[in-house]
Write an enzyme that holds these catalytic residues in place. Structure first.
Site, PDB file in Angstrom:
ATOM      1  N   ASP A   1       0.814  -1.207   0.000  1.00 54.93           N
ATOM      2  CA  ASP A   1       0.000   0.000   0.000  1.00 54.93           C
ATOM      3  C   ASP A   1       0.854   1.266   0.000  1.00 54.93           C
ATOM      4  O   ASP A   1       0.497   2.233  -0.644  1.00 54.93           O
ATOM      5  CB  ASP A   1      -0.905   0.029   1.227  1.00 54.93           C
ATOM      6  CG  ASP A   1      -2.093  -0.923   1.111  1.00 54.93           C
ATOM      7  OD1 ASP A   1      -2.183  -1.657   0.111  1.00 54.93           O
ATOM      8  OD2 ASP A   1      -2.906  -0.910   2.028  1.00 54.93           O
ATOM      9  N   ASP A  22      -1.270   7.713   4.747  1.00 51.11           N
ATOM     10  CA  ASP A  22      -2.407   6.806   4.626  1.00 51.11           C
ATOM     11  C   ASP A  22      -2.916   6.555   6.037  1.00 51.11           C
ATOM     12  O   ASP A  22      -2.266   5.890   6.844  1.00 51.11           O
ATOM     13  CB  ASP A  22      -1.968   5.504   3.960  1.00 51.11           C
ATOM     14  CG  ASP A  22      -3.136   4.606   3.579  1.00 51.11           C
ATOM     15  OD1 ASP A  22      -4.239   4.773   4.129  1.00 51.11           O
ATOM     16  OD2 ASP A  22      -2.935   3.722   2.729  1.00 51.11           O
TER      17      ASP A  22
END
Length: 147
Positions: A1, A22
């Site tokens: 990610d 994030d």
């Protein structure tokens, strides 16, 4: 990610210093130079993990949900825990934004970003892209197909 988010941010804001955060189960903070070089990053617990840890690793703190009042100073235990979790992440974002430099662009993604926005916690200039990881994955696939 982390790589996908970094690629996605770089595709949206090329040739800029970037702070890519994030904010989900965990919070990742990554820095990319204006040359597109990944300079490193850090990982910290997200809002829900912070609240769960306070409950799980103490004898008397209750289980607290992330939805609810987040005043600057909690008047109840639940408010204090929730405000601490939210404001801790907001303070980390401010810190990493300063570390990235005055001209850095902050790009935020992740499921908890709307909670921070809704609660007015963000005191930095930022761009919010809920699809940043998907955008980065698309760029990676496109790059590999055209190699």
């Amino acid at each position: 990610d982390r790589v996908a988010a970094a690629v996605g941010a770089s595709s949206l804001y090329p040739k800029q210093n970037l702070l890519v955060a994030d904010v989900g189960t965990a919070v990742t903070y990554d820095f990319l130079s204006e040359k597109g070089v990944f300079c490193g990053g850090n990982i910290a617990p997200g809002i829900h993990m912070r609240l769960e840890a306070l409950h799980a690793f103490t004898d008397r703190l209750p289980q607290v949900e992330s939805l609810g009042p987040t005043p600057p100073w909690g008047l109840t235990t639940a408010q204090a825990m929730r405000s601490g979790a939210f404001r801790g992440i907001a303070a980390e974002l401010e810190y990493y934004s300063r570390q990235a430099g005055n001209n850095a662009t902050a790009v935020l993604t992740g499921g908890s970003v709307p909670l921070l926005i809704r609660n007015g916690m963000l005191n930095i200039k930022y761009h919010h892209d809920p699809y940043l990881v998907h955008r980065g994955l698309h760029c990676i696939i496109h790059y590999n197909e055209n190699k």
